[in-house]
Design a protein around this motif. Structure first.
Motif, PDB file in Angstrom:
ATOM      1  N   LEU A 189     -14.256  56.861   3.656  1.00  0.00           N
ATOM      2  CA  LEU A 189     -14.670  55.892   4.671  1.00  0.00           C
ATOM      3  C   LEU A 189     -14.825  56.572   6.021  1.00  0.00           C
ATOM      4  O   LEU A 189     -14.318  57.682   6.247  1.00  0.00           O
ATOM      5  CB  LEU A 189     -13.643  54.758   4.756  1.00  0.00           C
ATOM      6  CG  LEU A 189     -13.394  53.971   3.461  1.00  0.00           C
ATOM      7  CD1 LEU A 189     -12.323  52.914   3.698  1.00  0.00           C
ATOM      8  CD2 LEU A 189     -14.678  53.334   2.944  1.00  0.00           C
ATOM      9  N   GLU A 190     -15.527  55.903   6.911  1.00  0.00           N
ATOM     10  CA  GLU A 190     -15.710  56.426   8.260  1.00  0.00           C
ATOM     11  C   GLU A 190     -14.364  56.504   8.977  1.00  0.00           C
ATOM     12  O   GLU A 190     -13.445  55.739   8.691  1.00  0.00           O
ATOM     13  CB  GLU A 190     -16.678  55.539   9.041  1.00  0.00           C
ATOM     14  CG  GLU A 190     -18.084  55.462   8.455  1.00  0.00           C
ATOM     15  CD  GLU A 190     -18.846  56.767   8.578  1.00  0.00           C
ATOM     16  OE1 GLU A 190     -18.485  57.559   9.491  1.00  0.00           O
ATOM     17  OE2 GLU A 190     -19.782  56.998   7.797  1.00  0.00           O
ATOM     18  N   ALA A 191     -14.277  57.428   9.916  1.00  0.00           N
ATOM     19  CA  ALA A 191     -13.038  57.603  10.672  1.00  0.00           C
ATOM     20  C   ALA A 191     -12.708  56.330  11.446  1.00  0.00           C
ATOM     21  O   ALA A 191     -13.596  55.633  11.949  1.00  0.00           O
ATOM     22  CB  ALA A 191     -13.169  58.784  11.626  1.00  0.00           C
ATOM     23  N   ARG A 192     -11.421  56.034  11.546  1.00  0.00           N
ATOM     24  CA  ARG A 192     -10.944  54.826  12.203  1.00  0.00           C
ATOM     25  C   ARG A 192      -9.907  55.218  13.261  1.00  0.00           C
ATOM     26  O   ARG A 192      -9.218  56.227  13.118  1.00  0.00           O
ATOM     27  CB  ARG A 192     -10.301  53.884  11.187  1.00  0.00           C
ATOM     28  CG  ARG A 192      -9.217  54.566  10.383  1.00  0.00           C
ATOM     29  CD  ARG A 192      -8.558  53.686   9.356  1.00  0.00           C
ATOM     30  NE  ARG A 192      -7.657  54.447   8.520  1.00  0.00           N
ATOM     31  CZ  ARG A 192      -6.448  54.868   8.870  1.00  0.00           C
ATOM     32  NH1 ARG A 192      -5.987  54.578  10.072  1.00  0.00           N
ATOM     33  NH2 ARG A 192      -5.693  55.562   8.041  1.00  0.00           N
ATOM     34  N   PRO A 193      -9.769  54.422  14.307  1.00  0.00           N
ATOM     35  CA  PRO A 193      -8.740  54.724  15.314  1.00  0.00           C
ATOM     36  C   PRO A 193      -7.352  54.393  14.787  1.00  0.00           C
ATOM     37  O   PRO A 193      -7.142  53.352  14.166  1.00  0.00           O
ATOM     38  CB  PRO A 193      -9.122  53.833  16.495  1.00  0.00           C
ATOM     39  CG  PRO A 193      -9.908  52.711  15.888  1.00  0.00           C
ATOM     40  CD  PRO A 193     -10.621  53.290  14.701  1.00  0.00           C
ATOM     41  N   ASP A 194      -6.417  55.283  15.018  1.00  0.00           N
ATOM     42  CA  ASP A 194      -5.045  55.104  14.542  1.00  0.00           C
ATOM     43  C   ASP A 194      -4.101  55.448  15.690  1.00  0.00           C
ATOM     44  O   ASP A 194      -4.115  56.561  16.213  1.00  0.00           O
ATOM     45  CB  ASP A 194      -4.774  56.010  13.343  1.00  0.00           C
ATOM     46  CG  ASP A 194      -3.475  55.649  12.627  1.00  0.00           C
ATOM     47  OD1 ASP A 194      -2.648  54.928  13.223  1.00  0.00           O
ATOM     48  OD2 ASP A 194      -3.288  56.095  11.478  1.00  0.00           O
ATOM     49  N   PHE A 195      -3.268  54.468  16.081  1.00  0.00           N
ATOM     50  CA  PHE A 195      -2.333  54.682  17.187  1.00  0.00           C
ATOM     51  C   PHE A 195      -1.070  55.413  16.739  1.00  0.00           C
ATOM     52  O   PHE A 195      -0.386  56.003  17.565  1.00  0.00           O
ATOM     53  CB  PHE A 195      -1.958  53.334  17.821  1.00  0.00           C
ATOM     54  CG  PHE A 195      -3.053  52.742  18.664  1.00  0.00           C
ATOM     55  CD1 PHE A 195      -3.173  53.065  20.011  1.00  0.00           C
ATOM     56  CD2 PHE A 195      -3.977  51.868  18.102  1.00  0.00           C
ATOM     57  CE1 PHE A 195      -4.187  52.527  20.785  1.00  0.00           C
ATOM     58  CE2 PHE A 195      -4.991  51.325  18.873  1.00  0.00           C
ATOM     59  CZ  PHE A 195      -5.108  51.653  20.215  1.00  0.00           C
ATOM     60  N   GLU A 196      -0.749  55.338  15.444  1.00  0.00           N
ATOM     61  CA  GLU A 196       0.460  56.001  14.925  1.00  0.00           C
ATOM     62  C   GLU A 196       0.116  56.815  13.680  1.00  0.00           C
ATOM     63  O   GLU A 196       0.565  56.514  12.570  1.00  0.00           O
ATOM     64  CB  GLU A 196       1.546  54.971  14.608  1.00  0.00           C
ATOM     65  CG  GLU A 196       2.049  54.215  15.829  1.00  0.00           C
ATOM     66  CD  GLU A 196       3.140  53.233  15.464  1.00  0.00           C
ATOM     67  OE1 GLU A 196       3.421  53.086  14.252  1.00  0.00           O
ATOM     68  OE2 GLU A 196       3.723  52.627  16.373  1.00  0.00           O
ATOM     69  N   PRO A 197      -0.689  57.848  13.829  1.00  0.00           N
ATOM     70  CA  PRO A 197      -1.042  58.656  12.654  1.00  0.00           C
ATOM     71  C   PRO A 197       0.148  59.491  12.185  1.00  0.00           C
ATOM     72  O   PRO A 197       0.948  59.970  12.989  1.00  0.00           O
ATOM     73  CB  PRO A 197      -2.182  59.541  13.167  1.00  0.00           C
ATOM     74  CG  PRO A 197      -1.933  59.653  14.635  1.00  0.00           C
ATOM     75  CD  PRO A 197      -1.328  58.338  15.054  1.00  0.00           C
ATOM     76  N   LYS A 198       0.248  59.667  10.874  1.00  0.00           N
ATOM     77  CA  LYS A 198       1.351  60.442  10.311  1.00  0.00           C
ATOM     78  C   LYS A 198       0.998  61.910  10.120  1.00  0.00           C
ATOM     79  O   LYS A 198       1.863  62.703   9.752  1.00  0.00           O
ATOM     80  CB  LYS A 198       1.763  59.845   8.963  1.00  0.00           C
ATOM     81  CG  LYS A 198       2.294  58.427   9.059  1.00  0.00           C
ATOM     82  CD  LYS A 198       2.701  57.916   7.692  1.00  0.00           C
ATOM     83  CE  LYS A 198       3.255  56.498   7.767  1.00  0.00           C
ATOM     84  NZ  LYS A 198       3.648  55.963   6.435  1.00  0.00           N
ATOM     85  N   ILE A 199      -0.270  62.255  10.344  1.00  0.00           N
ATOM     86  CA  ILE A 199      -0.694  63.625  10.067  1.00  0.00           C
ATOM     87  C   ILE A 199      -0.930  64.429  11.347  1.00  0.00           C
ATOM     88  O   ILE A 199      -1.406  65.563  11.278  1.00  0.00           O
ATOM     89  CB  ILE A 199      -1.973  63.636   9.207  1.00  0.00           C
ATOM     90  CG1 ILE A 199      -3.111  62.923   9.929  1.00  0.00           C
ATOM     91  CG2 ILE A 199      -1.693  63.017   7.851  1.00  0.00           C
ATOM     92  CD1 ILE A 199      -4.429  62.981   9.166  1.00  0.00           C
ATOM     93  N   THR A 200      -0.608  63.873  12.493  1.00  0.00           N
ATOM     94  CA  THR A 200      -0.762  64.595  13.741  1.00  0.00           C
ATOM     95  C   THR A 200       0.257  64.092  14.748  1.00  0.00           C
ATOM     96  O   THR A 200       0.988  63.127  14.481  1.00  0.00           O
ATOM     97  CB  THR A 200      -2.188  64.428  14.310  1.00  0.00           C
ATOM     98  OG1 THR A 200      -2.364  65.313  15.416  1.00  0.00           O
ATOM     99  CG2 THR A 200      -2.426  63.002  14.760  1.00  0.00           C
ATOM    100  N   VAL A 201       0.309  64.748  15.889  1.00  0.00           N
ATOM    101  CA  VAL A 201       1.239  64.386  16.945  1.00  0.00           C
ATOM    102  C   VAL A 201       0.456  63.718  18.079  1.00  0.00           C
ATOM    103  O   VAL A 201      -0.529  64.279  18.576  1.00  0.00           O
ATOM    104  CB  VAL A 201       1.992  65.623  17.478  1.00  0.00           C
ATOM    105  CG1 VAL A 201       2.937  65.222  18.605  1.00  0.00           C
ATOM    106  CG2 VAL A 201       2.764  66.287  16.353  1.00  0.00           C
ATOM    107  N   VAL A 202       0.884  62.524  18.474  1.00  0.00           N
ATOM    108  CA  VAL A 202       0.219  61.783  19.533  1.00  0.00           C
ATOM    109  C   VAL A 202       0.960  62.025  20.838  1.00  0.00           C
ATOM    110  O   VAL A 202       2.161  61.769  20.940  1.00  0.00           O
ATOM    111  CB  VAL A 202       0.166  60.275  19.217  1.00  0.00           C
ATOM    112  CG1 VAL A 202      -0.540  59.528  20.342  1.00  0.00           C
ATOM    113  CG2 VAL A 202      -0.539  60.034  17.892  1.00  0.00           C
ATOM    114  N   THR A 203       0.234  62.525  21.826  1.00  0.00           N
ATOM    115  CA  THR A 203       0.856  62.825  23.126  1.00  0.00           C
ATOM    116  C   THR A 203       0.609  61.728  24.155  1.00  0.00           C
ATOM    117  O   THR A 203       1.350  61.604  25.116  1.00  0.00           O
ATOM    118  CB  THR A 203       0.325  64.156  23.673  1.00  0.00           C
ATOM    119  OG1 THR A 203      -1.105  64.093  23.761  1.00  0.00           O
ATOM    120  CG2 THR A 203       0.718  65.306  22.748  1.00  0.00           C
ATOM    121  N   GLU A 204      -0.420  60.952  23.955  1.00  0.00           N
ATOM    122  CA  GLU A 204      -0.744  59.879  24.894  1.00  0.00           C
ATOM    123  C   GLU A 204      -0.903  58.576  24.122  1.00  0.00           C
ATOM    124  O   GLU A 204      -0.999  58.568  22.891  1.00  0.00           O
ATOM    125  CB  GLU A 204      -2.034  60.214  25.655  1.00  0.00           C
ATOM    126  CG  GLU A 204      -1.948  61.492  26.477  1.00  0.00           C
ATOM    127  CD  GLU A 204      -3.256  61.804  27.176  1.00  0.00           C
ATOM    128  OE1 GLU A 204      -4.213  61.031  26.975  1.00  0.00           O
ATOM    129  OE2 GLU A 204      -3.316  62.810  27.903  1.00  0.00           O
TER     130      GLU A 204
END
Length: 495
Positions: A189-204
């Motif tokens: 599927l097309e990429a979707r916005p994710d506020f809490e992804p488990k495969i990366t680190v979110v800094t903002e």
């Protein structure tokens, strides 16, 4: 003149050193030649008279009489005393210290002690039920009868809305076997916005564009409240990985504890790395854009037209693209799983200890993927673990010899799982038929813990009492606690 004299002196010194070393070497040879016969005539002779004679040939093994076995014939029926002796030696004498399971253990080992305590309590209950002759429950008996029927399908084919059932898992009733393969046709599927992804680190506090899906071979859930074990975890990450580029991650998970991940990020495995069935663990793909691909194709065709004999390689893009259909194939080889996409080998993942092909009883498809169809073929028609009567040959020919009071020179403890009936039978028919084992000089025993399925334990108990080569360690089998089997081997060997 002074320089010439100095060179002459150095040359003479080297010559004398070499002559001295040659002399020492010849003296050593003379001493060894004279000493060896003397040693064999004296010291070794006294040593061999204090122990049982070794078997130097096959004729010696045939002439050696075992004090605990008949000399001429073997009866098909056990006497009451022999049967009691077999039953008494079935269970390991391993004793766990109850004081070690108190609240005084430190935090680092408390979880391990909890697992040991739980495995021991469950195993003790299972064994007491078997010893008391308690009949199997109706559900267990029905399941055992179903397993004996061997009615597992040789292939599974699903398409459209029937691809996954209510639990999100495609059932593989009897697991996999060597040569089994699974084909999945789908579309990322097309990429979707994710506020809490488990495969990366979110800094903002901003969403990360993520496109990933997971294909897993799962086993049966063993503990309530925990997820089933992941026998094989295949996770293509088109977007959103912490590395910033498309990647494929492979792993296993048992008791919610992940192993060491294998990450394929576009670079081919090094030549000095281990392979899987002679295939690379990771293949190469383009890490830039598709312009490089078109240039590679053009160069390849031009080289073909010119007639270059030099081998020309083609660089391919990442095997998955958003919104593009793919055909994914997973096959079971001798050493591991092999994954191909659109007919091209992408990665291979070696089998890991604690997981077998028959454990993969379900195919899970989750994440950003639109599954069109699933096809699995070359599946086992019956579960090898649940059909012991098809593998066990109850013949006195394969029975183990009783333990001798003395003269045992080697003890072999074999770790085995309760449902591995076929594997134990194969060992009995192969190297356990060696003349030294048959004569009793070498002793081999299987060390098996109890299975979560009581019908398997019932068959295991029959097998142990008949063949006399199984020592049951009375705790619920758990790969994390395989050390208990090792300790049981040491205890049995010393005793």
């Amino acid at each position: 003149m002074m320089k010439r004299k100095l060179e002459t002196l150095v040359w003479l010194t080297r010559k004398r050193s070499i002559q001295f070393l040659i002399g020492v070497f010849f003296l050593y040879l003379v001493l060894v030649t004279l000493e060896l016969p003397f040693v064999f005539r004296t010291d070794f002779a006294t040593v061999t008279t204090t122990r049982s004679p070794r078997l130097l040939s096959e004729e010696d093994s045939l002439r050696k009489d075992s004090p605990a076995r008949p000399l001429k014939t073997v009866s098909n029926a056990d006497s009451p005393s022999q049967l009691a002796r077999r039953r008494s030696s079935v269970v390991s004498a391993l004793v766990l210290n109850d004081a070690a399971f108190g609240s005084h253990v430190n935090n680092g080992s408390s979880e391990l002690y909890k697992q040991v305590k739980h495995a021991r309590e469950v195993g003790r209950s299972l064994w007491e039920d078997l010893e008391s002759g308690k009949p199997l429950t109706r559900t267990v008996a029905a399941r055992a009868a179903k397993n004996r029927s061997g009615s597992c399908p040789g292939s599974v084919s699903l398409s459209g809305p029937e691809v996954v059932d209510v639990s999100g898992v495609v059932p593989l009733p009897c697991g996999l076997t060597l040569g089994s393969h699974i084909t999945v046709v789908g579309k990322p599927l097309e990429a979707r916005p994710d506020f809490e992804p488990k495969i990366t680190v979110v800094t903002e506090d901003e969403p990360v564009m993520v496109s990933q899906f997971v294909v897993e071979l799962q086993g049966l859930k063993t503990v309530d409240g925990e997820e089933p074990p992941r026998v094989f975890h295949f996770n293509p990450r088109l977007k959103g990985d912490w590395g910033g580029k498309p990647v494929i991650e492979l792993n296993t998970c048992y008791r919610m504890q992940w192993g060491s991940a294998l990450r394929c990020d576009g670079w081919k495995s090094k030549a000095d790395e281990d392979t899987v069935d002679s295939m690379a663990k990771c293949e190469k793909w383009i890490r830039d854009d598709e312009d490089h691909l078109e240039g590679s194709k053009a160069t390849w065709w031009l080289s073909r037209l010119i007639g270059h004999t030099k081998k020309v390689t083609i660089d391919w893009p990442f095997p998955f693209s958003e919104g593009k259909l793919f055909v994914l194939s997973i096959s079971a080889g001798l050493e591991g799983y092999h994954v191909s996409v659109d007919g091209r080998h992408v990665t291979s993942f070696p089998y890991r200890a604690g997981f077998t092909l028959e454990d993969a009883t379900g195919l899970s498809l989750t994440g950003d993927i639109d599954v069109h169809s699933v096809f699995a073929a070359s599946l086992p028609s019956s579960h090898p673990s649940f059909a012991p009567q098809r593998h066990l040959e109850f013949s006195t020919r394969w029975r183990a010899q009783p333990l001798h009071d003395s003269g045992i020179e080697l003890f072999i403890g074999v770790l085995s799982a309760g449902n591995h009936f076929a594997e134990r039978m194969a060992v009995r028919k192969s190297w356990m038929q060696h003349r030294l084992i048959k004569s009793g000089v070498v002793v081999a025993r299987f060390f098996v813990a109890l299975h979560a399925r009581q019908e398997i334990n019932a068959e295991l108990k029959k097998e142990a009492e008949f063949f006399g080569d199984i020592v049951i360690v009375p705790y619920l089998d758990n790969y994390d606690l395989v050390v208990l089997k090792t300790v049981a081997i040491c205890e049995y060997g010393v005793r």
